[in-house]
Design a protein around this motif. Structure first.
Motif, short mmCIF file in Angstrom:
data_model
loop_
_atom_site.label_atom_id
_atom_site.label_comp_id
_atom_site.label_asym_id
_atom_site.label_seq_id
_atom_site.Cartn_x
_atom_site.Cartn_y
_atom_site.Cartn_z
N PRO A 31 -13.12 37.66 4.94
CA PRO A 31 -14.42 38.09 5.45
C PRO A 31 -14.98 39.25 4.62
O PRO A 31 -14.26 40.19 4.29
CB PRO A 31 -14.14 38.52 6.88
N GLY A 32 -16.24 39.14 4.24
CA GLY A 32 -16.90 40.22 3.53
C GLY A 32 -16.49 40.36 2.07
O GLY A 32 -16.84 41.34 1.41
N SER A 33 -15.77 39.37 1.55
CA SER A 33 -15.29 39.51 0.16
C SER A 33 -16.38 39.27 -0.88
O SER A 33 -16.25 39.72 -2.02
CB SER A 33 -14.11 38.56 -0.08
N GLY A 34 -17.43 38.56 -0.51
CA GLY A 34 -18.53 38.33 -1.47
C GLY A 34 -18.81 36.86 -1.78
O GLY A 34 -19.45 36.55 -2.78
N LYS A 35 -18.38 35.97 -0.90
CA LYS A 35 -18.58 34.53 -1.13
C LYS A 35 -20.06 34.15 -1.12
O LYS A 35 -20.54 33.42 -1.98
CB LYS A 35 -17.82 33.70 -0.07
N THR A 36 -20.76 34.67 -0.12
CA THR A 36 -22.18 34.30 0.01
C THR A 36 -23.01 34.92 -1.12
O THR A 36 -23.89 34.26 -1.68
CB THR A 36 -22.71 34.74 1.40
N ILE A 37 -22.68 36.15 -1.48
CA ILE A 37 -23.44 36.81 -2.55
C ILE A 37 -23.21 36.08 -3.88
O ILE A 37 -24.16 35.80 -4.61
CB ILE A 37 -23.07 38.31 -2.66
N LEU A 38 -21.97 35.71 -4.16
CA LEU A 38 -21.69 34.95 -5.39
C LEU A 38 -22.46 33.62 -5.38
O LEU A 38 -23.06 33.22 -6.38
CB LEU A 38 -20.18 34.70 -5.54
N GLU A 70 -31.81 40.68 1.31
CA GLU A 70 -32.86 41.69 1.09
C GLU A 70 -32.25 43.02 0.66
O GLU A 70 -32.83 43.74 -0.14
CB GLU A 70 -33.70 41.88 2.35
N SER A 71 -31.04 43.33 1.19
CA SER A 71 -30.41 44.61 0.84
C SER A 71 -29.97 44.60 -0.63
O SER A 71 -29.62 45.64 -1.19
CB SER A 71 -29.23 44.90 1.76
N LEU A 72 -29.97 43.43 -1.23
CA LEU A 72 -29.63 43.32 -2.66
C LEU A 72 -30.89 43.11 -3.50
O LEU A 72 -30.82 42.79 -4.68
CB LEU A 72 -28.67 42.15 -2.89
#
Ligand SMILES: Nc1ncnc2c1ncn2[C@@H]1O[C@H](COP(=O)(O)OP(=O)(O)OP(=O)(O)O)[C@@H](O)[C@H]1O
Ligand SMILES: [Mg+2]
Length: 231
Positions: A31-38, A70-72
């Protein structure tokens, strides 16, 4: 061989130039590792090249993902070539109708709805985030494997480069079916958390098999491909 960018420079370096197009890859992490952002950085790289891209969320509601992005500094609605679909339990799209019908999940129905979109939009990149839920709803390992093979054949037929995210850290049947696995790892050392990224498998290419540190900043994921995690 042609390579396509993951949208993360350091990760492209680890991959000896990027991903081999037309194949399906797993992005695994806690959780929170960055899967969605990648996933989003991967799709944005495609959209910038003028390609159509499809993003399907199976868990987090799409409006929350849009807020997170949006925060990115990413305004998903403003990126024309990225088509987002909400197949999360709270979603109301065509996917939700077929997928969460009477709360009974249906992978063949999900595949049919996706295939319709793929024929219409002819995307070059697809993300399904996360696929873990598909396994949870399968009645047996055999059924899951069969459905997963059928889903992968859809991607192969349409020659899309596809990322499937996964929350499951243990080895499971999709590990053998995909062309490559990118994994986020986490270690605790003397009260500090060390976060790294490693390439667990990548067919058809040489790659950097070291664990490299990464950070998530307001500009997205940065992989330090020249640094070692334990120094
Ligand atoms: N603007 C930002 N600046 C710094 N870090 C951020 C920013 N936005 C998000 N993050 C970090 O990114 C993490 C979330 O990334 P992401 O949503 O890609 O994770 P995930 O692996 O998809 O998680 P989940 O399994 O919950 O879906 C947060 O834990 C947060 O630490
Ligand atoms: Mg996520």
């Amino acid at each position: 061989m042609t390579r396509i960018s993951t949208g993360v420079e350091g990760l492209d370096k680890m991959l000896n130039g990027g991903l081999i197009p037309g194949r399906t890859y797993l992005v695994r992490g806690g959780p929170g590792s960055g899967k969605t952002i990648l996933s989003m950085q991967f799709l944005i790289a495609g959209a910038k090249a003028g390609e159509n891209c499809i993003y399907i969320t199976l868990e987090e509601p799409m409006d929350e993902i849009k807020e997170d992005m949006e925060s990115l500094g990413i305004d998903l609605d403003a990126i024309e070539n990225i088509y987002t679909f909400d197949a999360s339990p709270s979603g109301d799209s065509l996917f939700a109708d077929s997928f969460f019908k009477n709360l009974e999940l249906d992978i063949p129905g999900f595949k049919a709805a996706l295939e319709e979109k793929v024929r219409e939009l002819k995307p070059s990149r697809i993300v399904v985030d996360p696929v873990t839920i598909l396994e949870l709803v399968s009645r047996s390992e055999a059924e899951y494997r069969r459905d997963m093979i059928s889903l992968l054949s859809l991607f192969r037929t349409h020659k899309t480069t596809t990322l499937l995210t996964s929350e499951k850290m243990s080895v499971s049947s999709e590990d053998y079916l995909v062309s490559g696995i990118i994994e986020y790892v986490e270690y605790e050392m003397r009260g500090k958390v060390l976060r790294g990224i490693k390439i667990k498998k990548m067919r058809g290419t040489k790659f950097d098999d070291s664990i490299r540190p990464y950070r998530i900043t307001s500009k997205g994921i940065k992989v330090f491909s020249e640094e070692s995690l334990f120094e």
